[in-house]
Design an enzyme around this catalytic site. Sequence first.
Site, PDB file in Angstrom:
ATOM      1  N   ASP A 431      60.329  22.486 -66.582  1.00  0.00           N
ATOM      2  CA  ASP A 431      61.101  21.546 -65.765  1.00  0.00           C
ATOM      3  C   ASP A 431      62.608  21.745 -66.026  1.00  0.00           C
ATOM      4  O   ASP A 431      62.999  22.682 -66.727  1.00  0.00           O
ATOM      5  CB  ASP A 431      60.625  20.126 -66.091  1.00  0.00           C
ATOM      6  N   ASP A 544      62.054  21.198 -56.429  1.00  0.00           N
ATOM      7  CA  ASP A 544      61.935  19.740 -56.515  1.00  0.00           C
ATOM      8  C   ASP A 544      63.186  19.131 -55.867  1.00  0.00           C
ATOM      9  O   ASP A 544      64.128  19.852 -55.527  1.00  0.00           O
ATOM     10  CB  ASP A 544      61.856  19.357 -57.996  1.00  0.00           C
ATOM     11  N   ARG A 603      58.361  19.595 -53.184  1.00  0.00           N
ATOM     12  CA  ARG A 603      58.059  18.162 -53.097  1.00  0.00           C
ATOM     13  C   ARG A 603      58.301  17.649 -51.680  1.00  0.00           C
ATOM     14  O   ARG A 603      57.537  16.838 -51.172  1.00  0.00           O
ATOM     15  CB  ARG A 603      58.901  17.373 -54.090  1.00  0.00           C
ATOM     16  N   ASP A 619      56.096  11.859 -57.698  1.00  0.00           N
ATOM     17  CA  ASP A 619      56.119  11.168 -58.983  1.00  0.00           C
ATOM     18  C   ASP A 619      55.190   9.966 -58.986  1.00  0.00           C
ATOM     19  O   ASP A 619      55.600   8.825 -58.829  1.00  0.00           O
ATOM     20  CB  ASP A 619      57.555  10.761 -59.307  1.00  0.00           C
ATOM     21  N   HIS A 677      50.888  17.090 -65.293  1.00  0.00           N
ATOM     22  CA  HIS A 677      52.326  16.931 -65.440  1.00  0.00           C
ATOM     23  C   HIS A 677      52.599  15.578 -66.081  1.00  0.00           C
ATOM     24  O   HIS A 677      51.780  14.670 -65.976  1.00  0.00           O
ATOM     25  CB  HIS A 677      53.000  17.036 -64.061  1.00  0.00           C
TER      26      HIS A 677
END
Lengths: 943, 452
Positions: A431, A544, A603, A619, A677
Site C-alpha cells: 500500500d 486507488d 477502486r 473500504d 486486506h
Amino acid sequence: MAPVLVLWLAVFLSGTWAVDKGNFKTCDQSSFCKRQRALKPGESPYRALLETMELTNTRLTLQLINDNNKVRLLLELYRLQGNMTRVKINELKPLKPRYEVPDVLIREPPTEPLSLLSQDENGVVLSLGAESQRVILSARPFRLDIMEGRDVVMSLNSRGLLAFEHLRMRKDTFSYKVTSTVASVWNNIKRVFSSSQADPEAEKKEEADPAAQPEAAKEEEKDEDGMWEETFKSHTDSKPNGPSAVSLDFSLPGVEHVYGIPEHADTLRLKTTENGDPYRLYNLDVFQYELYNPMALYGAVPVMLAHNAQRTTGVFWLNAAETWVDISSNTAGKTVFGKMLDYVQGSNETPQTDVRWISESGIIDVFIMLGPTPKDVFSQYASLTGTQAFPPLAAVGYHQCRWNYNDQEDVAAVDAGFDEHDIPYDYIWLDIEHTDGKRYFTWDPHKFATPKEMLQGLSDKKRKMVAIVDPHIKVDSNYKIHNEIRSRSFYIKNKDGGDYEGWCWPGSAGYPDFTRADMRDWWASMFAYNQYEGSMENLDTWNDMNEPSVFNGPEVTMHKDAMHGAWEHRDVHNLYGFYVQMATAEGLIQRSGGVERPFVLTRAFFAGSQRYGAVWTGDNAAEWEHLKISIPMCLSLGLVGISFCGADVGGFFKSPNTELLVRWYQTGAYQPFFRAHAHLDTPRREPWLFGPENTALIREAVRQRYTLLPYWYLQFYHAHRTGEPIMRPLWVEYPEDPATFALEDEFLIGRDLLVHPVTEEGARGVTAYLPGKDQVWFDVHTFQKHNGAQNLYIPVTMSSIPVFQRGGSIIPRKIRVRRSSSCMMQDPYTLYVALNLQRTAEGELYIDDGHTFNYEKEFIHRRLSFANNVLSSVNLAPEAQFSTGSWIERIVILGASKPSKVLLKTDDGQESQVEFDFDASMSVLTLRKPGMNAGADWNVMLQ
Amino acid sequence: MKLLFSCSLLLFITAACLCGSAATRKLRGISSSYKRFYRERRSFLCIDGSRVIPFEQVNDDYCDCEDGSDEPGTSACPRGRFYCTNLGFRPHYIPSSRVNDGICDCCDASDEYNSHARCQNSCWNLGQRERAYVEGQMRTLDEGLQLKQQLIEEGVLLWREKQAQLRELQQVAEDLQIKLEEHRRRKQEVEQTLKALEAGDTRVRGKNSSESTFRLLDSNKDGSLSVEELQEKLVLVQEEELLLSEEEAVALMGGGRQMDLPMFQHSLWDVLNTENRVKIRGIVDAEDPHLKAADTAAEREASSLKKVEEAYDTINMEISDLRKKLTIDYGPDWEFLFLNSQCYQLNVYEYTYNLCPFNQVTQKSTAGSEVSLGRWGMWAGTPKNPYSQMVYENGEPCWQGGSRSTTVTLTCGTETALCGVKEPSKCQYIIDFQTPVACQPVLKQRGIHSEL
C-alpha cells in the site's frame, strides 16, 4: 486503502462508526436532481416533428420540440446489430457542444437497417427486424414504445419525464441581452415573412395558441436556485454553463425485478426509491460506507437490467456526469390487502416498473438491450463496451494485502509464513507506505531500499507483487513525475486556468488529466522498466483513490468546475477512474512489449472498466453485514460486465473476530477476486495468527480455491469471450424460476457450481435453494446427491463451505495444491463428472500459458462430454496451437453405477484398461490414473 | 577431512543407486527410519493401515493412500511429505507439493528430479555456512555463558547488596520509628503544657468582650472613641511596638475621628481580633512568659517531628521501592538484576528507542516528542523458558483505542544491546534485545547431517 484522514480523525473523535452522511449530497442538495425530481409524471411538453423525419439505411432522425420553450432537440434512433436499439437525444443547436462520452464503446456500434412499417400524423411504426419487434414513435406527446407482438416491452417518455435543460446565456451578462434582443427582433421578422414551408407545425401551434410564445418566454426567464451557482458545505460550484441536466423515463410493463446500476451497498434486486433518495451514480471516496442505501460509492456503471420469467432486457445510459436513478413500481407499494383487493375487484393491472434517469450534463444516449434471455443481454452489452480482460492466471489466485507491509524484511517474513504454514498465495501487496513520501513510482529509501532484490525473492518462489500507484501526484519540484506532468501541462486545470491542486495522501497534489490520450500515453510510458525504477516483470499495479479522491474537495472529490481541456469535470467525472486504469493497464502491456497480460486493480470504475482489470468493493468493515453484502455487490457488478470483483477479505476497517475472518476466507475463496486486506490501525491478521485450528480452516479455504483454479480460469476465459458474469445470480441460469429472482445469499460460479457461503455468526446451518426442477446437485465435499427445486437445510460447522456441483456438468480440478498457481502449471487434472438424471454431463477444459497474450492463438480448449457411458474429450479449437505437460490423473464420476471394466481409447487407436474404484454407498466411480495428455483426443468407455 | 571423505563416498553410492532406476524410484523421499515400511516388494500397506496396494503403485505419481504414504517421492498426495536427505547439511521433510514445483527446496536438489529448475547441490556450502554459523553461535554462546556467569556472580553480589541495603534501610526505618515515637511523646507533652497555660490565658482573654475592650479604650468614658484615645491605647507591633500616627489612627477608625460602640463592634473590634499587628498597649506586656516559652517549645517539637516523619516516609518509600524491585523475578540466579537501572538505546530511521528494563520503553522522534511504548509488565516467554520475552504495557494511548505495548525478545549475545525494533501492527512494538544473560546452556545443536 483508506479514504480521508482528516474526516477519519473527525469521525473518530466524535466516536461514531458510520458514514458521515452530511458530507455527501442528497438529491435535494444537488440542484439539478432537485429540479428534475420536482417534475412529476404528466403530459410531456415534447412533440415529435414528423415532417423533419429522415430515415436512412442506418438511422432515423427527427426533431422534437418542447412546446413550452420552443427549444428543439434532435432525436436519433438506431437499430443495432444483436437486437439493440440506440436512442440519442441532443439539442438541435446547442449554444456550444454538449459532452458525448468517448472511449467507453469499443467501436461505433454496427447498425442494421430500420424499415418503416407505417406512418400517419400521429406517429410512425418501425420494424426492428424479423422478430415481430417494432418501435412505435408517437408524435404528440412524444413517446417511444418498443413492442414485441402485442406486448409492450419498454416505453420511453411514457410518463412525460423527458427533460432537456438547453444551454443558455446567463441573463445578467451583456452578451445575453444583446442576443436575446436580436433574437426577438428576428422572431418578429420571421413572423411577418413566414412561409408555410419553414415550419408549418410549429407555426400552426403558435397561431392556435397565441399565449404560447409569451408564456414560453416567461418560462425562459425563470431562473431557479442553483442553476448558475451552487454551494454545498463550504464549496461553491461556479457553473459557468448554467443548467444542463437531462432526464428520461422508461416504463417496463410486466417487470417487477430490476438489477444493476452499481456501485451501491444494497440488495441485488433494486428497491423502489419513491420514499427516499434515488440511486446515485457519482464516483466518491465514501468513508465507512453504510449498507442498504442508495448512496453513491466509488464506481458507477449506468446499466440496468430488467427481468421477468419471460424476458430480460437492459438499458445502458451512456452518460458520465453525476446521475440519479429513480425506480418506482405499481406493485411495490401495495400491501397484501391491496393486492387482494385488486384480485377481488378483478383489477388486471399488470405489474410495472418505472425507471427515470437524471444526469447533470451531457446528452441522452441510451442503448436498449432487448435480450430476450439474460445471456443475450450480456452479449449485447459486451458488444458495446467489451468483455472482462482475461487476467493472468496468478491474479485468479489468492492475494495477501495489508496497509502496510512495513519493509522488505516484513515482506520476506510474510512470504515465509505462507510457506511455513503451507498456504498458497500468488500476490503480496504494498500500500501507499512503500513509497518515498507518497510519491508514486518511487520506493521508501530505507524500508524498501532494494526493491528488485525483494521482487527477485518473490519471483524465486514463483510469486508476484502488486504496488499501489494512485493518480494524485505530490506537488514537489524535486519529484520527476510531477515536474514532467507540469511541464507538459498534463494536470487538470482549475476554473481559473491554473493547475488544479487538492489535498490527498501526499499533502498538496495535482491530478493528471487522464481524459487526454497524450497524457495516458505518457503515463503508460512511466511503467517502462527503465522509468519505474525498482520494478520488474512480477510487479503489477493497484490504482486507488481514482474517483478521484480529493480530501478537501466537495464531497471528497474534485470541483465540478475544474477543467479537462474544453470540458468541465462535471461532464467527465465518472470516467476518471476508468481512464486511470486504462492508462495503467496499457503501461503494463507496453513495458513487456505487448507480450504480458496486465493485472490492475481499481477502486473507481465506469461502464467498460471490465476491459482493464479487476475492481473491489472499497473500504468495507470487519462486520458480518459487510461480509453478506459482498455477495450482492459483486453480483450487481457481474451483471453489468465487471466480473473480476471481490471484497476485502476480513474487512478493511476494524478487526474481525476469528469466526468472521474464517467465514470471510471461505466466502472470498469462491468470489472472483480473492484478496485479504486490512487497515493500518488494525492488528496483524495473517492467516496463521489465530491458532492452529483456524490456520487449518483458512488453509483449507485457500486450498479449495487453488484446486478449482482450472475451473475459475475457464470462467474467466468465458467471461472474456462472452461478457457473461463469472459470479452470477441464480436467475441468470434459471430465468423462469421466480424463486431465484431475489436470492443474494447464494450464487453460481459459471453454470456449474452453486455456492451458499456461511455468513451468519454462530451459524449451525444454512438453507440453500437448489434450483432446477429436473436437476440434481452434488455436494462437492461429500458427493451427496440432492434434488433441484428445493430449499435444502445444510447443517454446518466451522469447516463447512456449502458448495454444489450441478448434475450434468464436468469440472476440472488440480488437487496438487502448491505454493502458487504458477507452480501448478504442469500438474495433472482430476475431472469431476457429475451425472444428471439422463446420465449425461458436459464440461470444458481450457489451458494456455497463463500469462501472455499468446492465448489468442495458443491454447487448448476442449469439450468434455459424458453420454452413453462414454466420456470423451473433443477439440473445440482445432486451429489453436498449444501443448501441455498436464495429463488426466483421475476421473471421479458422481452418480455412477459400477462398470465391469473401463477402457481408455486414445487417438492413436490404442485401447487400454483403466483401474477403478467404486464407492457403492455414494455411487462414486473413481478411475485411477488414466494418464492421457490433457490436450489429446480420447474416449473412456464404461462397460 | 574425515567428514569430507565420508560425504564423497556417499555421493558415489547415491550415484550408483541412480543407475538402478526402479529401486531408486521406490526409495525416493523416504528417510532411513521409514525404509522398513517399504521393504516388502510385492504389496504395500499404507502406513496408516488403511489399504494394501500393489508395490508398483508406490511412487507411481498417483495417490492411493489417504495418508499419502504410497507417494513419498512424488507430489501426488495432498497430505504427503518428502524427505530431503541433504547429505552434508540437515535432513528435513518438505510437503509433497514442493516436489518438482520448479523451486529448489532440498539443498541436495532431490526434490526437483523432474522439473525445469536447475538446482545445484548446495548442501556442502550450506553445511559449511551452517557449521560456521553454529560455531559462531557456539562461540557466542560460550562467551555469553562466561559473561553470564560473571553477571550471575555480580547479580548475586548485587542481590546481596540490595538485600543488605534493604536491611540497612529497614534498620534506619526502625531507628526512625523509635525516634518518631519519642518525638511524638515529647510533642504531646509540650502541647499539654501549652494547652493548660492557654486554658488559663483564655479565661482572662475570654472576658475581653467587645464592650469591655471599648471601655478600655474609651479613656474619657464619653462613650465614643477619639483619634487621641486610639493613639494612646493602641500600638503597631512590628519587631517592636510603635505608636500610631494620626493618619494610622484615622485609618483604623475607617476615616472618621469618632467611633461609637456599635460602629466599633462592626469594624475595629474585628481588626483587633484578626490583625495581630494591631494590639492594645499593655495587653502584650501582660502575656504570660510561661505561655510564650511553652508556645515556642511546641513549635520546635512540631517542626522536628515533621522532619523525622519526612525522613521516615522517605525511608519507607525507598524500602517499598527496593522491595518492589526485589519482588521482580530476575531469573533463577538473579542474572537479570543488573539490567535494572540500566537503559539501552537504538536509532531506527527517524526514531530513537530507549529500553530501560523492568521499567519502561520509550520512543523519541527526531522532532523531539517522547512517547511511552509501555511500562514493565511481565515475563512472557515460553513455559520452558519464560525469560525469553518481556512485555511492557499501558504506554501512550493509540488512535484506534488501546495503548501502545512492546514485546522484548531476549537472545543470547556477547554484549547487552538493542538489535532491532519493529512495529508489525500499529502501536504494537517488538524489540530484539541481546544480552549474555539470555544465553542458555543447551545441548549441542541438532547436528548437521554429516555422517550416516
